[in-house]
Motif scaffolding. Structure first.
Motif, mmCIF file in Angstrom:
data_model
loop_
_atom_site.group_PDB
_atom_site.id
_atom_site.type_symbol
_atom_site.label_atom_id
_atom_site.label_comp_id
_atom_site.label_asym_id
_atom_site.label_seq_id
_atom_site.Cartn_x
_atom_site.Cartn_y
_atom_site.Cartn_z
ATOM 1 N N MET A 1 -39.587 13.021 36.993
ATOM 2 C CA MET A 1 -38.794 13.163 35.816
ATOM 3 C C MET A 1 -38.190 11.967 35.538
ATOM 4 O O MET A 1 -37.419 11.481 36.229
ATOM 5 N N ASP A 2 -38.585 11.258 34.448
ATOM 6 C CA ASP A 2 -37.546 9.955 33.812
ATOM 7 C C ASP A 2 -36.396 10.376 33.227
ATOM 8 O O ASP A 2 -36.430 11.218 32.193
ATOM 9 N N ILE A 3 -35.206 9.934 33.242
ATOM 10 C CA ILE A 3 -34.105 10.117 32.470
ATOM 11 C C ILE A 3 -34.066 9.889 31.209
ATOM 12 O O ILE A 3 -33.522 10.536 30.398
ATOM 13 N N GLY A 4 -35.121 8.962 30.953
ATOM 14 C CA GLY A 4 -35.458 8.522 29.232
ATOM 15 C C GLY A 4 -35.772 9.594 28.507
ATOM 16 O O GLY A 4 -36.014 9.714 27.292
ATOM 17 N N ALA B 1 -31.605 17.061 27.011
ATOM 18 C CA ALA B 1 -32.419 17.752 27.823
ATOM 19 C C ALA B 1 -33.901 17.197 27.254
ATOM 20 O O ALA B 1 -34.109 16.681 26.145
ATOM 21 N N ASN B 2 -34.970 17.556 27.884
ATOM 22 C CA ASN B 2 -36.533 17.148 27.658
ATOM 23 C C ASN B 2 -36.805 18.860 27.514
ATOM 24 O O ASN B 2 -37.054 19.693 28.232
ATOM 25 N N VAL B 3 -37.433 19.099 26.126
ATOM 26 C CA VAL B 3 -37.879 20.559 25.870
ATOM 27 C C VAL B 3 -39.374 20.349 25.873
ATOM 28 O O VAL B 3 -40.056 19.635 25.022
ATOM 29 N N LYS B 4 -40.042 21.086 26.497
ATOM 30 C CA LYS B 4 -41.774 21.150 26.526
ATOM 31 C C LYS B 4 -42.129 22.225 26.705
ATOM 32 O O LYS B 4 -42.065 23.130 27.081
ATOM 33 N N PRO B 5 -43.301 22.292 25.527
ATOM 34 C CA PRO B 5 -43.819 23.756 25.298
ATOM 35 C C PRO B 5 -44.814 23.963 26.594
ATOM 36 O O PRO B 5 -45.639 23.034 26.943
ATOM 37 N N VAL C 1 -32.793 19.289 32.348
ATOM 38 C CA VAL C 1 -31.572 18.809 32.350
ATOM 39 C C VAL C 1 -31.256 18.085 33.462
ATOM 40 O O VAL C 1 -31.749 18.423 34.560
ATOM 41 N N ARG C 2 -30.093 17.240 33.532
ATOM 42 C CA ARG C 2 -29.530 16.772 34.598
ATOM 43 C C ARG C 2 -28.794 17.795 35.528
ATOM 44 O O ARG C 2 -28.603 18.777 34.906
ATOM 45 N N TYR C 3 -29.000 17.494 36.916
ATOM 46 C CA TYR C 3 -28.322 18.248 37.635
ATOM 47 C C TYR C 3 -26.819 18.865 37.464
ATOM 48 O O TYR C 3 -25.887 17.889 37.001
ATOM 49 N N ASN C 4 -26.574 19.970 37.390
ATOM 50 C CA ASN C 4 -25.172 20.319 37.425
ATOM 51 C C ASN C 4 -25.042 21.767 38.193
ATOM 52 O O ASN C 4 -25.801 22.468 38.014
ATOM 53 N N ARG D 1 -31.198 17.635 43.792
ATOM 54 C CA ARG D 1 -30.303 17.692 42.963
ATOM 55 C C ARG D 1 -30.034 16.579 41.894
ATOM 56 O O ARG D 1 -28.995 15.942 41.686
ATOM 57 N N LYS D 2 -31.294 16.251 41.249
ATOM 58 C CA LYS D 2 -31.109 15.503 39.963
ATOM 59 C C LYS D 2 -31.550 16.141 38.822
ATOM 60 O O LYS D 2 -30.907 15.554 37.805
ATOM 61 N N PHE D 3 -32.324 17.121 38.950
ATOM 62 C CA PHE D 3 -32.594 17.605 37.581
ATOM 63 C C PHE D 3 -32.931 19.211 37.728
ATOM 64 O O PHE D 3 -33.267 19.754 38.891
ATOM 65 N N ILE D 4 -32.546 20.164 36.827
ATOM 66 C CA ILE D 4 -32.580 21.449 36.891
ATOM 67 C C ILE D 4 -33.710 21.584 35.614
ATOM 68 O O ILE D 4 -33.514 21.206 34.697
ATOM 69 N N ILE D 5 -34.584 22.796 36.170
ATOM 70 C CA ILE D 5 -35.514 23.146 34.971
ATOM 71 C C ILE D 5 -35.371 24.610 34.573
ATOM 72 O O ILE D 5 -35.176 25.509 35.628
ATOM 73 N N PHE D 6 -35.224 24.921 33.366
ATOM 74 C CA PHE D 6 -34.990 26.210 32.774
ATOM 75 C C PHE D 6 -36.358 26.547 32.489
ATOM 76 O O PHE D 6 -36.972 25.874 31.549
#
Length: 117
Positions: free
Chosen positions: A1-4, A37-41, A63-66, A103-108
Motif C-alpha cells: 500500500m502506497d501512502i499516496g 483513506a483509500n476506498v476501494k470497491p 487507513v494509516r495504522y492507529n 503496524r502501517k495500515f489498517i484495512i476495514f
C-alpha cells in the motif's frame, strides 16, 4: 500500500445511545476520527430479501495504522461516513485487520449502506 493512495477523507463513527425528553432511547452517531483513506470497491450483488430486491456493495477502506481502530475495540458497532462529491455514503464495518501485521495500515472490510437514514 502506497501512502499516496490515501486520497479520500472519511469519518469513523461510533454508535451511542442517548435518551430523549420522554425517556426513549435514541441511537446517534458520533465521530471518533477523521482520517485520510483509500476506498476501494470489491463486489456488488443483488439479493431477494422479504420479497424485495436488495443491493449489496462491498468495499475495503485502508487507513494509516492507529491502535484505537483495532479489536478488541467494538469496531463492529462503528461505521464509515464518506462524503463523495457532495453525496453521503455510509459503510458498515464487518471486519478489521492490520495489513501484513506490520503496524502501517489498517484495512476495514465494509458493506455499503444503500438506505441512508
Amino acid at each position: 500500500m502506497d501512502i499516496g493512495k490515501l486520497d479520500k477523507r472519511i469519518q469513523l463513527q461510533s454508535k451511542s445511545a442517548t435518551l430523549d425528553e420522554y425517556g426513549q432511547q435514541i441511537n446517534s452517531w458520533s465521530t471518533v476520527a477523521t482520517v485520510w483513506a483509500n476506498v476501494k470497491p470489491i463486489s456488488g450483488r443483488e439479493k431477494l430479501r422479504s420479497m424485495a430486491m436488495q443491493l449489496e456493495l462491498t468495499h475495503t477502506v485502508a487507513v494509516r495504522y492507529n491502535v484505537n481502530f483495532l479489536p478488541p475495540k467494538a469496531v463492529s458497532a462503528w461505521r464509515i461516513n464518506y462524503n463523495a462529491n457532495g453525496s453521503v455514503r455510509l459503510f458498515n464495518i464487518t471486519s478489521v485487520m492490520d495489513l501484513n501485521e506490520d503496524r502501517k495500515f489498517i484495512i476495514f472490510e465494509c458493506i455499503e449502506d444503500t438506505e441512508i437514514e
